[in-house]
Design a protein around this motif. Structure first.
Motif, PDB file in Angstrom:
ATOM      1  N   LEU A 117       0.805  -1.218   0.000  1.00 47.42           N
ATOM      2  CA  LEU A 117       0.000   0.000   0.000  1.00 47.42           C
ATOM      3  C   LEU A 117       0.838   1.267   0.000  1.00 47.42           C
ATOM      4  O   LEU A 117       0.290   2.356  -0.190  1.00 47.42           O
ATOM      5  N   CYS A 118       2.140   1.124   0.190  1.00 39.86           N
ATOM      6  CA  CYS A 118       3.022   2.297   0.203  1.00 39.86           C
ATOM      7  C   CYS A 118       3.966   2.320  -0.986  1.00 39.86           C
ATOM      8  O   CYS A 118       4.908   3.130  -1.017  1.00 39.86           O
ATOM      9  N   GLN A 119       3.758   1.481  -1.968  1.00 41.82           N
ATOM     10  CA  GLN A 119       4.670   1.417  -3.104  1.00 41.82           C
ATOM     11  C   GLN A 119       4.587   2.678  -3.953  1.00 41.82           C
ATOM     12  O   GLN A 119       3.589   3.400  -3.957  1.00 41.82           O
ATOM     13  N   LYS A 120       5.654   2.927  -4.691  1.00 47.53           N
ATOM     14  CA  LYS A 120       5.696   4.080  -5.584  1.00 47.53           C
ATOM     15  C   LYS A 120       4.702   3.890  -6.724  1.00 47.53           C
ATOM     16  O   LYS A 120       4.279   2.779  -7.032  1.00 47.53           O
ATOM     17  N   ASP A 121       4.344   4.999  -7.363  1.00 51.36           N
ATOM     18  CA  ASP A 121       3.483   4.974  -8.549  1.00 51.36           C
ATOM     19  C   ASP A 121       2.160   4.265  -8.276  1.00 51.36           C
ATOM     20  O   ASP A 121       1.667   3.484  -9.094  1.00 51.36           O
ATOM     21  N   SER A 122       1.586   4.533  -7.120  1.00 51.43           N
ATOM     22  CA  SER A 122       0.319   3.901  -6.779  1.00 51.43           C
ATOM     23  C   SER A 122      -0.555   4.873  -6.008  1.00 51.43           C
ATOM     24  O   SER A 122      -0.095   5.903  -5.507  1.00 51.43           O
ATOM     25  N   ARG A 123      -1.825   4.514  -5.922  1.00 50.80           N
ATOM     26  CA  ARG A 123      -2.776   5.266  -5.106  1.00 50.80           C
ATOM     27  C   ARG A 123      -3.678   4.273  -4.404  1.00 50.80           C
ATOM     28  O   ARG A 123      -4.203   3.340  -5.039  1.00 50.80           O
ATOM     29  N   ALA A 124      -3.847   4.430  -3.098  1.00 44.65           N
ATOM     30  CA  ALA A 124      -4.664   3.517  -2.299  1.00 44.65           C
ATOM     31  C   ALA A 124      -5.738   4.305  -1.570  1.00 44.65           C
ATOM     32  O   ALA A 124      -5.448   5.303  -0.910  1.00 44.65           O
ATOM     33  N   LEU A 125      -6.989   3.851  -1.693  1.00 45.08           N
ATOM     34  CA  LEU A 125      -8.131   4.561  -1.122  1.00 45.08           C
ATOM     35  C   LEU A 125      -9.031   3.615  -0.341  1.00 45.08           C
ATOM     36  O   LEU A 125      -9.124   2.423  -0.641  1.00 45.08           O
ATOM     37  N   GLY A 126      -9.715   4.180   0.631  1.00 46.27           N
ATOM     38  CA  GLY A 126     -10.737   3.450   1.355  1.00 46.27           C
ATOM     39  C   GLY A 126     -12.027   4.238   1.361  1.00 46.27           C
ATOM     40  O   GLY A 126     -12.006   5.483   1.312  1.00 46.27           O
ATOM     41  N   LEU A 127     -13.139   3.554   1.393  1.00 43.52           N
ATOM     42  CA  LEU A 127     -14.438   4.221   1.480  1.00 43.52           C
ATOM     43  C   LEU A 127     -15.001   3.975   2.871  1.00 43.52           C
ATOM     44  O   LEU A 127     -15.151   2.833   3.299  1.00 43.52           O
ATOM     45  N   VAL A 128     -15.283   5.068   3.570  1.00 43.61           N
ATOM     46  CA  VAL A 128     -15.782   5.020   4.937  1.00 43.61           C
ATOM     47  C   VAL A 128     -17.206   5.555   4.966  1.00 43.61           C
ATOM     48  O   VAL A 128     -17.497   6.614   4.398  1.00 43.61           O
ATOM     49  N   GLN A 129     -18.076   4.845   5.633  1.00 46.28           N
ATOM     50  CA  GLN A 129     -19.480   5.250   5.753  1.00 46.28           C
ATOM     51  C   GLN A 129     -19.894   5.068   7.210  1.00 46.28           C
ATOM     52  O   GLN A 129     -19.745   3.981   7.772  1.00 46.28           O
ATOM     53  N   SER A 130     -20.345   6.157   7.826  1.00 51.84           N
ATOM     54  CA  SER A 130     -20.741   6.152   9.240  1.00 51.84           C
ATOM     55  C   SER A 130     -19.627   5.613  10.129  1.00 51.84           C
ATOM     56  O   SER A 130     -19.859   4.845  11.069  1.00 51.84           O
ATOM     57  N   GLY A 131     -18.396   5.988   9.790  1.00 43.82           N
ATOM     58  CA  GLY A 131     -17.248   5.589  10.591  1.00 43.82           C
ATOM     59  C   GLY A 131     -16.736   4.187  10.337  1.00 43.82           C
ATOM     60  O   GLY A 131     -15.764   3.754  10.961  1.00 43.82           O
ATOM     61  N   GLU A 132     -17.373   3.453   9.424  1.00 46.86           N
ATOM     62  CA  GLU A 132     -16.999   2.057   9.157  1.00 46.86           C
ATOM     63  C   GLU A 132     -16.351   1.945   7.776  1.00 46.86           C
ATOM     64  O   GLU A 132     -16.843   2.516   6.794  1.00 46.86           O
ATOM     65  N   LEU A 133     -15.245   1.217   7.708  1.00 51.49           N
ATOM     66  CA  LEU A 133     -14.606   0.951   6.424  1.00 51.49           C
ATOM     67  C   LEU A 133     -15.472  -0.023   5.641  1.00 51.49           C
ATOM     68  O   LEU A 133     -15.724  -1.142   6.081  1.00 51.49           O
ATOM     69  N   ARG A 134     -15.912   0.425   4.468  1.00 50.73           N
ATOM     70  CA  ARG A 134     -16.809  -0.382   3.643  1.00 50.73           C
ATOM     71  C   ARG A 134     -16.116  -0.987   2.427  1.00 50.73           C
ATOM     72  O   ARG A 134     -16.706  -1.788   1.708  1.00 50.73           O
ATOM     73  N   GLY A 135     -14.877  -0.601   2.206  1.00 51.72           N
ATOM     74  CA  GLY A 135     -14.133  -1.157   1.088  1.00 51.72           C
ATOM     75  C   GLY A 135     -12.834  -0.408   0.893  1.00 51.72           C
ATOM     76  O   GLY A 135     -12.675   0.723   1.374  1.00 51.72           O
ATOM     77  N   TYR A 136     -11.891  -1.043   0.207  1.00 53.60           N
ATOM     78  CA  TYR A 136     -10.647  -0.347  -0.116  1.00 53.60           C
ATOM     79  C   TYR A 136     -10.058  -0.917  -1.395  1.00 53.60           C
ATOM     80  O   TYR A 136     -10.392  -2.033  -1.819  1.00 53.60           O
ATOM     81  N   ALA A 137      -9.171  -0.149  -2.011  1.00 55.45           N
ATOM     82  CA  ALA A 137      -8.597  -0.568  -3.286  1.00 55.45           C
ATOM     83  C   ALA A 137      -7.286   0.166  -3.530  1.00 55.45           C
ATOM     84  O   ALA A 137      -7.022   1.217  -2.933  1.00 55.45           O
ATOM     85  N   LEU A 138      -6.493  -0.394  -4.428  1.00 56.73           N
ATOM     86  CA  LEU A 138      -5.228   0.221  -4.839  1.00 56.73           C
ATOM     87  C   LEU A 138      -5.078   0.111  -6.341  1.00 56.73           C
ATOM     88  O   LEU A 138      -5.469  -0.897  -6.950  1.00 56.73           O
ATOM     89  N   ILE A 139      -4.505   1.146  -6.953  1.00 57.64           N
ATOM     90  CA  ILE A 139      -4.130   1.106  -8.354  1.00 57.64           C
ATOM     91  C   ILE A 139      -2.632   1.349  -8.437  1.00 57.64           C
ATOM     92  O   ILE A 139      -2.086   2.183  -7.715  1.00 57.64           O
ATOM     93  N   ARG A 140      -1.937   0.575  -9.288  1.00 55.21           N
ATOM     94  CA  ARG A 140      -0.491   0.721  -9.406  1.00 55.21           C
ATOM     95  C   ARG A 140      -0.081   0.719 -10.867  1.00 55.21           C
ATOM     96  O   ARG A 140      -0.736   0.098 -11.707  1.00 55.21           O
ATOM     97  N   ARG A 141       1.006   1.401 -11.135  1.00 57.21           N
ATOM     98  CA  ARG A 141       1.538   1.436 -12.490  1.00 57.21           C
ATOM     99  C   ARG A 141       2.188   0.095 -12.823  1.00 57.21           C
ATOM    100  O   ARG A 141       2.935  -0.465 -12.019  1.00 57.21           O
ATOM    101  N   CYS A 142       1.907  -0.423 -14.007  1.00 58.06           N
ATOM    102  CA  CYS A 142       2.477  -1.679 -14.461  1.00 58.06           C
ATOM    103  C   CYS A 142       3.327  -1.453 -15.707  1.00 58.06           C
ATOM    104  O   CYS A 142       3.476  -0.316 -16.178  1.00 58.06           O
ATOM    105  N   ARG A 143       3.903  -2.510 -16.240  1.00 61.83           N
ATOM    106  CA  ARG A 143       4.717  -2.363 -17.447  1.00 61.83           C
ATOM    107  C   ARG A 143       3.870  -1.766 -18.573  1.00 61.83           C
ATOM    108  O   ARG A 143       4.360  -0.983 -19.378  1.00 61.83           O
ATOM    109  N   THR A 144       2.588  -2.148 -18.605  1.00 63.21           N
ATOM    110  CA  THR A 144       1.629  -1.550 -19.532  1.00 63.21           C
ATOM    111  C   THR A 144       0.430  -1.076 -18.730  1.00 63.21           C
ATOM    112  O   THR A 144      -0.211  -1.871 -18.032  1.00 63.21           O
ATOM    113  N   GLY A 145       0.115   0.193 -18.787  1.00 61.92           N
ATOM    114  CA  GLY A 145      -1.057   0.711 -18.103  1.00 61.92           C
ATOM    115  C   GLY A 145      -0.992   0.568 -16.596  1.00 61.92           C
ATOM    116  O   GLY A 145       0.079   0.596 -15.981  1.00 61.92           O
TER     117      GLY A 145
END
Length: 290
Positions: free
Chosen positions: A181-209
């Motif tokens: 979750l701390c790697q370079k060229d990435s973004r990590a997000l969580g969705l919080v609703q009423s104080g509760e984590l309802r989901g999370y995801a990460l996008i990272r740069r690859c050799r293509t896209g």
């Protein structure tokens, strides 16, 4: 071919070679996968050598001895068909089991043409994980979620994140997550609703896209919101998502955005199938380490 095969643990520089091989196979690894994987479990990488040098390799990641994952299995094309791959794979399986407590499960994502081979080694088919490609820009096609925040994961307590992740992965993988979750060229997000984590995801740069993984969410609406937020990070490049076919809502999400199926693997297990919240898994983390 009469070369004598030697099996050894890999050094850090050889992981870069393995990731390059993965790229040649069309697996499109992340730009920083090598360093993250090494930081997660440096004992996980096993190499096969003959007199000419490195000819094959694979990973046997152990998550606290409670769950194992075999991946990155590659034999250089010119050494295929001579039995080297079979010997390496079975030795890796035995070393994998030695790294786990008795009764722990082992997972892998198999190329479809390799399913019978892995089945002979005791692995049982669970479901397909399918890689989809999508082009951006994309926009949220579902109803908005009320009273929610999409936040950088750095603003969400790690203990809360780890607890959520464990519902989708069957065991804690704190060491992996801290690096992933701390790697370079990435973004990590969580969705919080009423104080509760309802989901999370990460996008990272690859050799293509870019790849999104994981994409874990309580509902398709949460998954959609996270995907849309992450898409802006790709700056017009293609986005790839590895989707478990046993989650109908995840497959529905691919249809909403007209994603194109381009690749796939068979998820198989040695031992019992882990008890995870399959309905929350909209995108698997990685085919290499689970």
């Amino acid at each position: 071919m009469k070369d004598i095969l030697a099996i050894k643990n890999m050094c850090r520089s050889e992981i870069d070679i393995l990731v390059d091989w993965a790229d040649h196979e069309g697996w499109n690894p992340g730009r920083h996968d090598a360093e993250v994987f090494w930081e997660t479990d440096p004992e996980a990488f096993i190499a096969a050598e003959v007199q000419q040098g490195l000819i094959g390799a694979g990973s046997i990641a152990s998550y606290g001895g409670n769950y194992g994952f075999m991946g990155f299995f590659i034999i250089k094309p010119e050494y295929r068909g001579f039995g080297f791959g079979r010997k390496l794979w079975y030795l890796r399986r035995e070393r994998m089991l030695e790294r786990l407590r008795p009764g722990a499960s082992v997972g892998l994502d198999a190329a479809f043409q390799m399913q019978n081979f892995y089945a002979k080694g005791g692995f049982v088919f669970s479901h397909r994980n399918l890689r989809f490609c999508m082009e951006i820009p994309i926009e949220n096609k579902l109803n908005d979620i009320r009273n929610h925040e999409v936040l950088p994961l750095t603003e969400i307590p790690f203990t809360q994140l780890l607890e959520y992740d464990t519902t989708c992965f069957s065991t804690q993988r704190a060491r992996f997550l801290r690096a992933w979750l701390c790697q370079k060229d990435s973004r990590a997000l969580g969705l919080v609703q009423s104080g509760e984590l309802r989901g999370y995801a990460l996008i990272r740069r690859c050799r293509t896209g870019f790849k999104v993984g994981p994409l874990f969410a309580n509902t398709i609406k949460v998954a959609d919101s996270l995907l849309v937020e992450l898409a802006s990070f790709a700056s017009g490049n293609s986005i790839f998502l590895d989707v478990p076919e046993n989650n109908p809502k995840a497959m529905e999400l691919t249809q909403r955005y007209n994603m194109k199926e381009i690749f796939g693997c068979a998820r198989m297990y040695l031992g019992s199938i882990p008890n995870v919240a399959h309905e929350r898994i909209f995108g698997v983390t990685t085919f290499e380490l689970g």
